[in-house]
Design an enzyme around this catalytic site. Structure first.
Site, short mmCIF file in Angstrom:
data_model
loop_
_atom_site.label_atom_id
_atom_site.label_comp_id
_atom_site.label_asym_id
_atom_site.label_seq_id
_atom_site.Cartn_x
_atom_site.Cartn_y
_atom_site.Cartn_z
N HIS A 94 72.59 38.90 32.24
CA HIS A 94 73.79 38.07 32.33
C HIS A 94 74.13 37.75 33.77
O HIS A 94 73.65 38.39 34.70
CB HIS A 94 74.99 38.73 31.65
CG HIS A 94 75.42 40.06 32.22
ND1 HIS A 94 74.94 41.26 31.76
CD2 HIS A 94 76.28 40.36 33.21
CE1 HIS A 94 75.50 42.25 32.44
NE2 HIS A 94 76.31 41.73 33.34
N HIS B 145 78.37 39.06 40.02
CA HIS B 145 77.07 39.76 40.07
C HIS B 145 76.11 39.14 39.07
O HIS B 145 76.51 38.36 38.20
CB HIS B 145 77.22 41.26 39.83
CG HIS B 145 77.71 41.66 38.46
ND1 HIS B 145 79.04 41.87 38.18
CD2 HIS B 145 77.04 41.91 37.30
CE1 HIS B 145 79.16 42.24 36.91
NE2 HIS B 145 77.96 42.25 36.35
N GLU C 248 73.21 44.07 39.33
CA GLU C 248 73.33 45.12 38.31
C GLU C 248 71.98 45.27 37.64
O GLU C 248 71.35 44.25 37.30
CB GLU C 248 74.40 44.71 37.28
CG GLU C 248 74.61 45.72 36.16
CD GLU C 248 75.70 45.29 35.16
OE1 GLU C 248 76.03 44.08 35.10
OE2 GLU C 248 76.22 46.17 34.45
CO CO Z 1 77.61 42.98 34.35
#
Ligand code: CO
Length: 134
Positions: free
Chosen positions: A7, A79, A130
């Site tokens: 994502h 992020h 991440e």
């Molecule tokens: Co995230």
């Protein structure tokens, strides 16, 4: 080592407004809002054919995205999340190459119920990364 883009996360001041834009203007499929008190955010996932967008709104005192929104009052990309097959092996490899893993370096359970780690943006072209166990 990194796999699929899981994502892209966007920090927003007003989750309701952001949801309305993604759902009504962009015509995307949008999840219910989920408060994540352990992470100091409320999240909504927008499902796209090839990836997801994670909308993040601050929750409670000392939210980890509060400072980001002070610097970016209109919201912004916060992020990106890549999947890895083995998050501890990925962490060890990154540390050995000099990359900084945020926090105590131990994977935490993230918004999808899977183990995640965050990597310092200065080591990745100014982007907070991440990693999520695939
Ligand atoms: Co995230």
């Amino acid at each position: 080592m990194i796999g699929r883009l899981n994502h892209v996360a966007i920090a927003v001041r007003d989750l309701g407004k952001a949801v309305a834009v993604y759902r009504d203007v962009l015509g995307a499929e949008v999840s219910a809002a989920v408060p994540q008190p352990d992470h100091g955010v409320t999240t909504v996932f927008v499902t796209l054919p090839n990836t997801k967008i994670e909308l993040l709104e601050p929750l409670g005192e000392g939210s980890p995205i509060a400072k980001f929104l002070e610097r970016n009052p209109d919201g912004g990309m916060h992020h990106i999340c890549y999947e890895v097959d083995d998050i501890r092996a990925a962490r060890d490899r990154l540390k050995a190459s000099g990359a900084r893993v945020l926090g105590d370096g131990e994977p935490k359970i993230g918004a999808h119920g899977k183990a995640v780690l965050f990597l310092h943006p200065k080591d990745f072209s100014g982007t907070l990364v991440e990693l999520e166990q695939g």
